[in-house]
Structures are given as structure tokens and as C-alpha cells.
Design an enzyme around this catalytic site. Structure first.
Site, PDB file in Angstrom:
ATOM      1  N   ARG A 273      -1.796  -1.438  -0.572  1.00  0.00           N
ATOM      2  CA  ARG A 273      -3.137  -2.547  -0.454  1.00  0.00           C
ATOM      3  C   ARG A 273      -3.230  -3.237   0.507  1.00  0.00           C
ATOM      4  O   ARG A 273      -4.259  -3.470   1.247  1.00  0.00           O
ATOM      5  CB  ARG A 273      -3.316  -3.015  -2.169  1.00  0.00           C
TER       6      ARG A 273
ATOM      7  N   ARG B  37       5.867   0.366 -10.372  1.00  0.00           N
ATOM      8  CA  ARG B  37       5.122  -0.188 -11.797  1.00  0.00           C
ATOM      9  C   ARG B  37       3.389  -0.295 -10.995  1.00  0.00           C
ATOM     10  O   ARG B  37       3.365  -1.380 -10.729  1.00  0.00           O
ATOM     11  CB  ARG B  37       5.565  -1.692 -11.436  1.00  0.00           C
TER      12      ARG B  37
ATOM     13  N   ASP C  17      -0.162  -1.298  -9.993  1.00  0.00           N
ATOM     14  CA  ASP C  17      -1.065  -2.982 -10.737  1.00  0.00           C
ATOM     15  C   ASP C  17      -2.461  -1.800 -11.818  1.00  0.00           C
ATOM     16  O   ASP C  17      -2.865  -1.064 -11.393  1.00  0.00           O
ATOM     17  CB  ASP C  17      -1.521  -3.358  -9.868  1.00  0.00           C
TER      18      ASP C  17
END
Lengths: 250, 250
Positions: free
Chosen positions: B199, B52, B54
Site C-alpha cells: 500500500r 495478516r 488488514d
């Protein structure tokens, strides 16, 4: 206040600009740059561009010249401009030039690049910077046609109406077809380009690559022989890479 | 009608998507793909993604699996999809896979790339795909910090709340800092990634590169020692490059 003449090297993504030249209405690079300069110096400032890129045409190295109050250091000017300009327009470098310098009239040559993506699947990330040709192109034929473009020729057959040039003779020092994976880059360098000239030359090359037009057509058209008219290649594949100036102009 | 299970390899620019996963409202990759598939097959079709991604995260090689009526050949399916999907989403390849294949559960590993642009001047053309760091980064320090990430570790300190994973142990087979001109690419490959993990690791590396955090902090955090919390690096620098499957799954 003392003034100085400054040359700005600009990069922009042409997608959301109606080209370089200021117009009565619409977002143009020149107007956007002049607005930022005028805002910074709190007075009306005009900028001259080396070339009037069309709507959708990109630049990595457009050059603009302007007379500015010598109130800011060059690094400070660059910083102020890049903080003011929108994200699709950036000043890559700023330099002081002699008073007589003019981005357009002082230019000795310009380099353009046109990029094709020759694969079945359409592009995603650079869809606004490449032209997608899903059918196989014959590189050899394209190169044969491209070869005759270098040198001094009358490019009348490759200008679009609306050209304001008094002569259609130009000298190309480079016209190369470079293939890199699925990407085909057409690199053109010359002392000047007529209205739509690169896009019309590329348009012909695409038709040659597809086998619809013979490679010899390029030479025929240069010699003034009437021939098939290929569609002008789309603006988004074109990028003004660099403007060359003689040392003495800088 | 007979059905077949198909794996689609997708590329998308994440900028205008609210991420992969279908939501009640808003444009997502999954919903856009399912809509196109449902339109083509005139029935409701669901697609499972490998990850998934972002909002704002890009993909060059996201994989989605779905059960489809075997009404179209695979090349015809690819063509129909690419003619239906919007320009920021493309199907790069389509292949038939065994019935039990699931894009997420069959995946063995994933590769991500994070791109920084480390120069004073901000980017123009790829401004939605790179993160601009205008101050000089200490590559050596970043590499020292990055080195300790490879191997099997508890990455608890690098997940954001909202992670639904039962265990925070993951194995990274690659975590490299590659510099190429002004571009710094961080390439990560592992058997799985926690929510925001790449990230947050990149966020730490940026602080290390700026000299604000010691390179040894990375190892300390992995060992469960409390330490400074670096900002999560922006989504737009991240790209899901490839999803790896064991041969037997395909």
C-alpha cells in the site's frame, strides 16, 4: 429561466434499492435521483426512466430524462449529481436531447444481461450480481431452447401477473447464451420486455440446463401450448445494460 | 480420533472484516473461520493464516492451515464449511498437507494485486474493491518508478510503524503496472511483505502518476535517501491473490 431536456445514463447496484420506480415508502432509484436533482436545482424535479427495473435488478446503462433549468453546464451537472448521489448510484453521462425526448417512449430497444455462476463453490465478490447454480448445466440444451426466443413472438407465457402491457407480443433481436469459464451470460436485446420476461425466460433455461425440462418446451410455450412453469430466476442476476434510441430522438 | 493437517484456500471480501487476525472484539476472518471449524467438529480449533491481511483488504487465495479430526472427507469438509461460513467468506479448496505444514512459515512467496480505477466517473459495482483516481495518471512515470522495486532491497522506507519484522530486506520477483481500459492493476510478487508495504509502494506510484513526485524517488528511497512520504494507499484496493508453497511443503 430557460430549461433544457437532459438524458442521464445511470449505473446502479440494485441490491439496496426497491427497484426504479418511486413508491410511497422505501428507497428507490427514481426517488433518490429526483431528490438529488431537486436539491441541486432547489425546486421539485421529476425524472422518467426507460424501464422500471425490479428490486435487486442492476443497471449499467439505465436512461432517465428530465426537464432542468439550464443553470448548469452538462459537465457541472454530472459532477454535482455524482457528488450528491449515494455510492450505489452514479451518473455515467449527461447529454442534452430534444424537448420531446422521453427515456421510455423514445426508446427503440433495450439490452439486458443475466449472469449465472455455474460452479460448485459459491461466489464471494459478486454474490449480489450473479446467480449461483452449483450443479452442472447443459449449455447445449440451453442454447437449443434459447434459439427459438429470437424474432417476433407472443411472450404471454413469460410474463408475470401484474404486467400492464396491452399486448404481449415483442420482438427480440438477440437472445444468446455465452459461456466464459464458470460464468454463463444470457444476453437479450429487444424492442420491449414484459414484466419479469427475462427472468422467466432465464428461469426456464436453468431448468432446461439441469435436464428437468426439455429444450423444446420453450417453442411450445411460445406457441401457446401449456407447459411446465419454471421458477422466475432471481432479480440479482439481471442487469439493464443499455437503452437504444433512434438517432432522430437524440 | 486420528487427525490430519489441512490447508484451506480462502476468498473473502475484506470490507466487513477487521482484517485476518483474531482480536478481542470485532469480526475477523480468522475468528469467523475458527468458529465455523469449531462448530463443525464440536471442539476448539485454531487456524493459522499465511498473512495478516488488514481491515478492508480482500483475498482471492489466502491460505489457512489447521489440524483437524479426520472425521470428514475433504469434499464433505469443504461443503460443511461453505454452508456454515457467512457469504463474504468462502473456502475455494481444501487439501491434506504434511503434518509440519504451516500456512505462514511454509510459504515461499505471495502475490498481491492492487487495483486503481483511473477515470472521472466513480465506480459503482466494485466500489469496495478498487480505488478511484479521477485525475489522469501518467502510466509511463509510474512504470519507471515501479521498475526499481523488483529484486532484493531494503524496503525500510515502505513499512509502517507497527511492523514487527526483524529485517526489512525483501525480494520482489514481480512488480508490474498493467493498464486495462480505465483500470490499472499493480501486481506484486515477493518472498515477503512488510506491514503496509504494498500500500505504501502504491501510494508512492499514485503520487508519481499525478506528477507530484519524481519517478526517481522510488530508487532514492530504496537506497535510504530521505524523500517525500506519500500517503498509504487505501486498503480496499488490495487483494491477496495467491500464496506460493514449495512442492515439498505440500
Amino acid at each position: 429561466m430557460p430549461h433544457q431536456t437532459v438524458a442521464l445514463t445511470l449505473a446502479y447496484e440494485g441490491t439496496s434499492f426497491l427497484g426504479w420506480q418511486r413508491q410511497k415508502e422505501g428507497r428507490t432509484v427514481q426517488a433518490t435521483l429526483e431528490k438529488a436533482l431537486s436539491q441541486i436545482f432547489q425546486r421539485k424535479i421529476q425524472a422518467a426512466g426507460s424501464a422500471r427495473t425490479d428490486s435487486g435488478v442492476h443497471a449499467e446503462g439505465q436512461v432517465a430524462s428530465c426537464r432542468l433549468p439550464a443553470a448548469l453546464s452538462l459537465p457541472a451537472l454530472k459532477k454535482a449529481l455524482n457528488a450528491t448521489l449515494p455510492e450505489d448510484l452514479v451518473v455515467r453521462s449527461v447529454r442534452k436531447v430534444p424537448k420531446g425526448f422521453h427515456a421510455r417512449f423514445s426508446a427503440r430497444a433495450k439490452s439486458y444481461r443475466y449472469t449465472l455462476l455455474n460452479q460448485k463453490t459459491r461466489p464471494v465478490f459478486d454474490r449480489e450480481r450473479v446467480v449461483h447454480v452449483p450443479v452442472p448445466l447443459n449449455l447445449k440444451a440451453m442454447r437449443t431452447a434459447a434459439r427459438c426466443f429470437t424474432g417476433r413472438h407472443d411472450f404471454k407465457a413469460f410474463q408475470s401477473s401484474g404486467s400492464r402491457a396491452s399486448s404481449s407480443t415483442r420482438k427480440l433481436t438477440r437472445f444468446s447464451v455465452i459461456s466464459q469459464g464458470a460464468r454463463i451470460r444470457i444476453e437479450a436485446q429487444g424492442n420491449g420486455f414484459l414484466y419479469h420476461m427475462v427472468r422467466r425466460m432465464v428461469g426456464l433455461l436453468i431448468e432446461v440446463g439441469k435436464g428437468r425440462i426439455s429444450p423444446s418446451t420453450a417453442a411450445d410455450l411460445l406457441r401457446g401450448k401449456p407447459g411446465p412453469i419454471a421458477p422466475t430466476a432471481p432479480a440479482k442476476g439481471l442487469c439493464l445494460v443499455r437503452v437504444h434510441y433512434p438517432k432522430e430522438a437524440l
